[in-house]
Write a protein that holds these residues in place. Structure first.
Motif, short mmCIF file in Angstrom:
data_model
loop_
_atom_site.label_atom_id
_atom_site.label_comp_id
_atom_site.label_asym_id
_atom_site.label_seq_id
_atom_site.Cartn_x
_atom_site.Cartn_y
_atom_site.Cartn_z
N ASN A 16 0.82 -1.22 0.00
CA ASN A 16 0.00 0.00 0.00
C ASN A 16 0.85 1.26 0.00
N LYS A 17 1.91 1.27 0.78
CA LYS A 17 2.81 2.43 0.82
C LYS A 17 3.45 2.66 -0.54
N SER A 18 3.85 1.59 -1.20
CA SER A 18 4.49 1.69 -2.51
C SER A 18 3.50 2.20 -3.56
N MET A 19 2.29 1.68 -3.53
CA MET A 19 1.27 2.14 -4.48
C MET A 19 0.92 3.60 -4.24
N ASN A 20 0.82 3.99 -2.99
CA ASN A 20 0.50 5.39 -2.69
C ASN A 20 1.61 6.33 -3.13
N TYR A 21 2.85 5.85 -3.13
CA TYR A 21 3.96 6.66 -3.63
C TYR A 21 3.70 7.07 -5.08
N PHE A 22 3.27 6.12 -5.91
CA PHE A 22 3.02 6.42 -7.31
C PHE A 22 1.71 7.19 -7.49
N ARG A 23 0.74 6.93 -6.66
CA ARG A 23 -0.52 7.68 -6.74
C ARG A 23 -0.29 9.16 -6.46
N GLU A 24 0.63 9.44 -5.55
CA GLU A 24 0.94 10.83 -5.23
C GLU A 24 1.84 11.47 -6.28
N LYS A 25 2.65 10.66 -6.93
CA LYS A 25 3.60 11.17 -7.91
C LYS A 25 2.94 11.45 -9.26
N PHE A 26 1.95 10.64 -9.63
CA PHE A 26 1.30 10.77 -10.94
C PHE A 26 -0.21 10.94 -10.77
N LYS A 27 -0.77 11.74 -11.63
CA LYS A 27 -2.22 11.97 -11.59
C LYS A 27 -2.99 10.77 -12.09
N HIS A 28 -2.47 10.12 -13.11
CA HIS A 28 -3.15 8.97 -13.71
C HIS A 28 -2.21 7.77 -13.67
N VAL A 29 -2.58 6.75 -12.92
CA VAL A 29 -1.73 5.58 -12.76
C VAL A 29 -2.57 4.30 -12.80
N LEU A 30 -2.00 3.28 -13.38
CA LEU A 30 -2.64 1.97 -13.45
C LEU A 30 -1.64 0.92 -12.98
N PHE A 31 -2.06 0.09 -12.02
CA PHE A 31 -1.20 -0.94 -11.47
C PHE A 31 -1.58 -2.30 -12.07
N LEU A 32 -0.58 -3.01 -12.58
CA LEU A 32 -0.77 -4.37 -13.08
C LEU A 32 -0.10 -5.32 -12.10
N ALA A 33 -0.89 -6.07 -11.36
CA ALA A 33 -0.39 -6.88 -10.25
C ALA A 33 -0.27 -8.35 -10.62
N TYR A 34 0.95 -8.86 -10.54
CA TYR A 34 1.24 -10.27 -10.80
C TYR A 34 1.64 -10.98 -9.52
N THR A 35 1.34 -12.26 -9.45
CA THR A 35 1.82 -13.11 -8.37
C THR A 35 1.95 -14.52 -8.91
N ALA A 36 2.30 -15.47 -8.03
CA ALA A 36 2.46 -16.86 -8.46
C ALA A 36 1.10 -17.49 -8.74
N LEU A 78 -5.14 -15.38 -3.60
CA LEU A 78 -6.09 -14.91 -2.59
C LEU A 78 -5.51 -13.75 -1.80
N TRP A 79 -4.22 -13.83 -1.45
CA TRP A 79 -3.56 -12.74 -0.73
C TRP A 79 -3.56 -11.48 -1.58
N ARG A 80 -3.25 -11.62 -2.85
CA ARG A 80 -3.24 -10.47 -3.75
C ARG A 80 -4.62 -9.84 -3.85
N GLU A 81 -5.64 -10.67 -3.99
CA GLU A 81 -7.02 -10.16 -4.11
C GLU A 81 -7.45 -9.40 -2.87
N LYS A 82 -6.96 -9.83 -1.72
CA LYS A 82 -7.34 -9.21 -0.45
C LYS A 82 -6.59 -7.91 -0.20
N HIS A 83 -5.32 -7.83 -0.63
CA HIS A 83 -4.47 -6.71 -0.22
C HIS A 83 -4.09 -5.73 -1.33
#
Length: 323
Positions: free
Chosen positions: A213-233, A240-245
């Motif tokens: 969350n801290k890392s994502m908020n860093y980019f949210r504050e840095k850029f007006k328009h941001v899209l996160f593409l989240a990968y996991t194993a 399930l962890w990714r979907e929750k957090h």
């Protein structure tokens, strides 16, 4: 007539230099010995260990070590790395015995720069039995590594299709966001085997939800328009962890394909958030944007922490930001 006496110098695998007594006399008196005996380049071979991220570290570091020592970096045409990339500069051997009977060489620790590991006998055939997970081994050949680590066309095509379709689908539901202003941030979350009891005891740690969350908020504050593409194993616990957090209207939970396609997509993002493991490391390095990394990946005073340099800068790339 001058009697010819053969002197055999065995260098590496069956490298024989024959000189005569006359030549020895000339050699001793000559000021141009390098013309009589040019440098014999030994072969540097890999002892491949692990999956895609690990073998990329081995390839890049051995390529850098070979360049530094004026050696021939050699791989087998059937080595796994050839499955992912087809623009590799390494010599593809037909004679496997060159590496099979090579002198072995090692490292002190896998995630720090070891000067002894970088200085191998240049005139011998050497197999490096090491992980070599430090960017310092290939810092002088980085552009060559980027050129070689272009995924095969089949992976590039699939990767570009996945990326384009993801952006098109997301922007169709966010029409107020201009495409040319959108910053894509790749997230790679590794947990899985890092939660094994043995690895936890050794000192392995996984990134927390707070870190994500801290890392994502860093980019949210840095850029007006941001899209996160989240990968996991590709296992249900990690998904399930990714979907929750990893949540938000600016997040896409990505479907997994092959490791090559997934890393390729992450490498085409503008910026990166990585947790632990070599897969995420290489995805971020190839993306070459702003990278946030999890700095507490090794428990203090643990055996795992000893694998790294004191400040861990041998492992984490310069300019990356640790949270």
């Amino acid at each position: 007539m001058l009697k010819q006496t053969e002197i055999h110098l065995f260098l590496g695998m069956s490298v024989v230099v024959t000189i005569s007594t006359f030549a020895v006399c000339v050699l001793l008196s000559s000021t141009k010995t390098e013309e009589l005996f040019p440098h014999i380049r030994g072969h540097l071979c890999a002892d491949w260990t692990g999956r895609l991220g690990n073998i990329m570290f081995q390839y890049a570091s051995l390529f850098g070590i070979a360049e530094r020592n004026d050696m021939v970096f050699a791989i087998d045409k059937f080595d796994e790395i050839n499955y992912s990339f087809d623009n590799l500069f390494a010599l593809k051997l037909k004679n496997k015995s060159i590496c099979e009977y090579a002198q072995t060489w090692g490292e002190n620790e896998p995630c720090l720069y070891d000067e002894n590991a970088a200085n191998v006998p240049a005139n011998l055939n050497v197999k490096h039995v090491s992980l070599l997970q430090s960017w310092k081994y290939f810092s002088h050949v980085q552009q060559a590594i980027r050129t070689q680590f272009k995924f095969k066309e089949e992976f590039e095509t699939k990767c570009q299709h996945v990326l384009n379709e993801t952006i098109i689908e997301w922007t169709s539901n966010h029409s107020s966001v201009p495409n040319d202003k959108l910053q894509i941030v790749g997230i790679h979350i590794r947990r899985g085997d890092y939660l094994d009891k043995g690895k936890i005891k050794y000192g392995y740690r996984t990134a927390s939800a707070d870190y994500i969350n801290k890392s994502m908020n860093y980019f949210r504050e840095k850029f007006k328009h941001v899209l996160f593409l989240a990968y996991t194993a590709h296992n249900w616990k990690d998904m399930l962890w990714r979907e929750k957090h990893v949540i938000g209207s600016d997040v896409v939970l990505m479907h997994m394909h092959s490791p090559e396609v997934d890393m390729c997509v992450l490498s085409k993002c503008n910026h990166s958030i990585i947790t632990v493991g070599s897969f995420g490391w290489w995805a971020a390095w190839l993306a070459n944007g702003t990278t946030i990394y999890y700095k507490d990946m090794a428990k203090n005073n643990s055996e795992y922490r000893k694998d790294f340099s004191e400040d861990m800068t041998d492992y984490f790339y310069p300019g990356w930001i640790g949270f």
